[in-house]
Design an enzyme around this catalytic site. Structure first.
Site, PDB file in Angstrom:
ATOM      1  N   CYS A  68      -9.415 -12.284   8.822  1.00 38.19           N
ATOM      2  CA  CYS A  68     -10.847 -12.607   8.797  1.00 38.19           C
ATOM      3  C   CYS A  68     -11.194 -13.777   9.720  1.00 38.19           C
ATOM      4  CB  CYS A  68     -11.292 -12.938   7.369  1.00 38.19           C
ATOM      5  SG  CYS A  68     -11.311 -11.513   6.261  1.00 38.19           S
TER       6      CYS A  68
ATOM      7  N   CYS B 176      -0.563  -2.018  10.143  1.00 39.08           N
ATOM      8  CA  CYS B 176      -1.509  -3.131  10.083  1.00 39.08           C
ATOM      9  C   CYS B 176      -0.813  -4.399   9.577  1.00 39.08           C
ATOM     10  CB  CYS B 176      -2.673  -2.782   9.167  1.00 39.08           C
ATOM     11  SG  CYS B 176      -3.814  -4.169   8.966  1.00 39.08           S
TER      12      CYS B 176
ATOM     13  N   ASP C 206      10.016 -48.200   1.154  1.00 38.96           N
ATOM     14  CA  ASP C 206       9.683 -49.609   1.230  1.00 38.96           C
ATOM     15  C   ASP C 206      10.044 -50.217  -0.131  1.00 38.96           C
ATOM     16  OD1 ASP C 206       8.464 -52.053   2.090  1.00 38.96           O
ATOM     17  OD2 ASP C 206       6.723 -51.521   0.881  1.00 38.96           O
TER      18      ASP C 206
ATOM     19  N   ASP D 105       0.186  -0.554   2.776  1.00 39.48           N
ATOM     20  CA  ASP D 105      -0.398  -1.707   3.468  1.00 39.48           C
ATOM     21  C   ASP D 105      -1.186  -2.577   2.502  1.00 39.48           C
ATOM     22  OD1 ASP D 105      -1.376  -3.210   5.895  1.00 39.48           O
ATOM     23  OD2 ASP D 105      -3.268  -2.479   5.079  1.00 39.48           O
TER      24      ASP D 105
ATOM     25  N   CYS E  19      -1.929  -7.140   8.147  1.00 40.02           N
ATOM     26  CA  CYS E  19      -2.678  -8.008   7.228  1.00 40.02           C
ATOM     27  C   CYS E  19      -1.752  -8.782   6.292  1.00 40.02           C
ATOM     28  CB  CYS E  19      -3.660  -7.180   6.398  1.00 40.02           C
ATOM     29  SG  CYS E  19      -5.209  -6.847   7.249  1.00 40.02           S
TER      30      CYS E  19
ATOM     31  N   ASP F 163     -11.571 -13.230   3.122  1.00 41.85           N
ATOM     32  CA  ASP F 163     -10.515 -13.140   2.120  1.00 41.85           C
ATOM     33  C   ASP F 163      -9.354 -12.259   2.538  1.00 41.85           C
ATOM     34  OD1 ASP F 163     -12.861 -11.184   0.173  1.00 41.85           O
ATOM     35  OD2 ASP F 163     -11.642 -10.590   1.867  1.00 41.85           O
TER      36      ASP F 163
END
Length: 733
Positions: free
Chosen positions: A30, A384, A428, A710, A386, A26
């Site tokens: 990961c 980081c 079309d 973060d 993430c 999650d």
């Protein structure tokens, strides 16, 4: 974010495809960690990680690596893992507490946050922090400091365990490793209180990430839950309840008023209003009677229906939609691939910058080591990626889910990005701009033939064909009481007509142009055909060798929403054009009523050339998914119209399940909203990084602000992405 290995390692001919359920994926990195852990194992290749579906797939040579070793590698990272075949329901797995991980246990699903493994860690670290503050207040600062050290070490232990598991898998730059270094480093320089607070805030952030990820997955699981678990099977005049998953093709089931239909099928008895909104998003119930198709998960609103099962449970429309949406993660958008590449060098760069912050001021300018080590540690946390890594896949997953609930299927992020850039939409004609249900309006005899002869031959040639024109001819022949003549050897002449042996002699149903080339249509016949085509009708010629028998004219009315759809596309700044194999006069009549440009008399290769000419600006082609396959493949985005047909779900890049032309504009609006959401997320992620990187270097913000920034950025981009679940693509704005 999904990841597919580029590994080209040789595998044994005996290598087998394996699949596991992996719970707890999650956070943004990961999937990368899981992939990195397993693709280094000998005998492992073709690794694919699908976080939305919680799946790990790979090819495994068991003579080199056992399944148990793969599972051990994944568990070492702190994720739950079980055989996908032996444990198809991830909620069944609940024995991984011993690993000490803080990712979501599958057994946590459906529980309140404080009952989950992540929640328990938050409560534990929060309690330890409160105890430490209390001891410091009631006793002395020294005792309080040791209490903070103990709180930090207990809280960081499971994080450190995962960090070193990732390190052994060749992944040194993970948020867990940065957290561990920052916490231990803070303890070394005497910042025990901040170290304990950072660990607590990290645990809180993981809870929030898990809650947000579960909300995204819940929108997909809700689709699967629409199909009832049981069905009323009709056998020998009586009904008995059976598991819907065990239904077989051609069995008869009963759907009572108010019941959800348990399988895709065809109504054999009864007429009722059916609410198909769970499948197609169409809010108005549609009438379904004998011969009509119905979808599993639809609601029978009025009267009892007997339904013949046409698809087994794992192949019904909802199951296929769920699988398409989940597996669309592998079709990553160019933006997502760029972010993925960017993050690979971004993390080492941040680590290098942190080292420079720690070393350069003290060595070059005599700065205080404690101060600059502290700032370097804070820089590690704020750096980081993430939030950046998850910013794109979170938006795409929400966009795909939002579309699926409204009958708009797009197969991955690459399709969303291409749809958002579309400057042209090519339609079309038959079955797309028109209803696809033409009816015969005129039968004109030629050369002394009679209507019964014309219809008998034509119905014989078209026998067994599912083409809309063929069905119209067959239906008209049956209605007029004319039986189709015996025929065999039917062969399609692409873009021109059909030939077959009818009553022992060749016969054709073909376009006027082809018939003229064959010498079967004289000047009078040509004039008659031209007059019918000028009225907006499609004309075919029925003829034998060298002798025209007659003309059959048919009209297919434009869809009721076609004009509004073209208006909406114009508002969006998208140019529309109709591409058809029909003659120019019929095309002009329909295009004139709709107010759309057109190109007529197109063979399949001509449609491809027309699409290619528009491709540089981005072109979406919308067709029936069968006759237009080459053009759909050539377009930037090929979209099939069709309520859950196999072709509509499998051959094109996208599908419009509700058969509404206005959904073309809705799909573009949704794609543009998704790309806008992605840009917002990237701005949030990078903007916060830049601000706090600067403030951290200058000592304005510290460790706990760094981890809060973060975590906050990750939660913000996830929640922003979830806004797409409420986006209404039909609303013009």
């Amino acid at each position: 974010m999904s990841n597919e290995t580029d590994s080209t390692a040789n595998t044994s001919p005996d290598a087998l495809a394996c699949e596991w359920t992996v719970s707890g994926m999650d956070c943004g990195s990961c999937a990368t960690k899981v992939r990195g852990a397993v693709e280094r194992l000998p005998g492992v290749s073709a690794v694919e990680v699908l976080p939305m579906r919680e799946r790990l797939r790979l090819t495994l040579d068991s003579s080199l690596t056992s399944r148990d070793r793969v599972e051990t590698a994944v568990r070492g990272l702190g994720y739950g893992v079980s055989d996908a075949m032996a444990d198809p329901d991830p909620a069944a797995e609940n024995d991984h507490d011993r690993t000490g991980h803080v990712h979501n246990d599958p057994a946590d699903r459906g529980k309140s946050w404080f009952q989950t493994s992540k929640g328990r860690l938050v409560i534990l670290t929060g309690t330890l922090l409160a105890v430490a503050w209390t001891l410091e207040l009631l006793t002395s600062q020294d005792i309080g400091r040791w209490a903070f050290v103990l709180a930090c070490l207990i809280g960081v232990a499971p994080v450190a365990r995962r960090a070193f598991a990732a390190l052994r898998a060749g992944l040194p730059f993970t948020i867990e490793m940065l957290m561990t270094i920052a916490a231990v480093g803070a303890l070394v320089i005497g910042a025990a209180e901040e170290a304990a607070l950072v660990v607590f805030l990290f645990a809180v952030g993981e809870v929030l990430e898990g809650v947000a990820a579960d909300r995204a997955r819940a929108s997909i699981r809700a689709l699967s839950d629409l199909v009832p678990k049981s069905a009323l099977l009709v056998e020998n005049g009586s009904n008995r309840e059976v598991a819907a998953a065990g239904l077989r093709i051609d069995q008869i089931i009963l759907a009572r008023p108010g019941d959800r239909i348990a399988a895709d099928g065809e109504v054999v008895e009864g007429t009722s209003g059916v609410d198909q909104s769970p499948v197609t998003g169409e809010s108005v119930p549609v009438t379904r009677g004998p011969g009509d198709t119905v979808f599993a998960g639809s609601i029978n609103a009025e009267a009892a229906l007997h339904i013949r099962v046409t698809k087994v449970a794992e192949d019904n429309t909802i199951s296929r939609i769920v699988a398409l949406v989940e597996e669309a993660e592998s079709a990553r958008a160019p933006t997502e691939r760029f972010i993925d590449r960017f993050s690979r060098w971004y993390m080492p760069t941040i680590v290098g910058l942190s080292l420079l912050v720690v070393l350069v001021p003290p060595l070059a300018a005599g700065g205080d080591w404690g101060t600059w080590i502290y700032r370097g540690l804070a820089l590690l946390l704020i750096g980081c990626p993430c939030a950046l890594v998850i910013s794109v896949p979170a938006s795409i997953a929400s966009g795909l889910s939002s579309g699926a609930r409204r009958g708009l299927l797009m197969k991955g992020g690459a399709v969303i990005e291409a749809a958002a850039k579309s400057a042209h939409v090519a339609f079309d004609k038959t079955g797309t701009l028109t209803a696809g249900r033409p009816s015969v309006t005129d039968v004109v005899p030629l050369n002394g033939a009679v209507e019964a002869e014309i219809l008998g031959v034509a119905a014989g040639v078209e026998a067994g064909s599912s083409h809309p024109l063929a069905e119209a001819i067959s239906a008209h022949a049956e209605k007029s009481g004319t039986a189709a003549l015996a025929s065999n050897g039917a062969r399609a002449i692409v873009g021109k007509g059909v030939e077959a042996m009818v009553d022992g002699a060749l016969a054709w149903v073909a376009s006027p142009g082809f018939a003229t080339e064959a010498g079967a249509l004289d000047d009078d016949g040509i004039r008659e055909a031209n007059a019918l085509e000028a009225e907006g009708k499609t004309v075919v010629v029925v003829y034998r060798e060298g002798r025209g028998l007659g003309l059959i004219a048919m009209r297919d009315e434009a869809r009721s929403d076609a004009v509004d759809a073209l208006r909406q596309l114009k508002v969006l700044g998208v140019e529309a054009v109709m591409l058809t194999g029909d003659n120019a006069r019929t095309a002009a009549a329909i295009a004139g009523n709709l107010g759309i440009d057109y190109k007529a008399d197109l063979m399949p290769e001509d449609k491809v050339a027309a699409i290619r000419a528009m491709a540089k600006d981005g072109v979406m082609m919308i067709g029936d998914g069968i006759n237009d396959a080459p053009a759909l493949a050539q377009a930037s985005v090929g979209v099939a119209m069709g309520s859950g047909t196999d072709v509509a779900l499998e051959t094109a890049d996208a599908a419009i399940l509700r058969n509404r032309v206005t959904d073309a504009a809705a799909m573009i609006r949704l794609a543009r909203a998704t790309m806008g959401n992605i840009r917002q997320n990237v701005t949030i992620a990078l903007g916060l990084k830049v601000v706090f990187l600067v403030t951290t270097i200058f000592g304005i913000t510290g460790l706990w602000i760094a981890i809060l920034a973060d975590t906050g950025a990750t939660v913000l981009v996830t929640l922003n992405a979830l806004r797409l679940l409420r986006f209404d693509p039909e609303r013009e704005s």
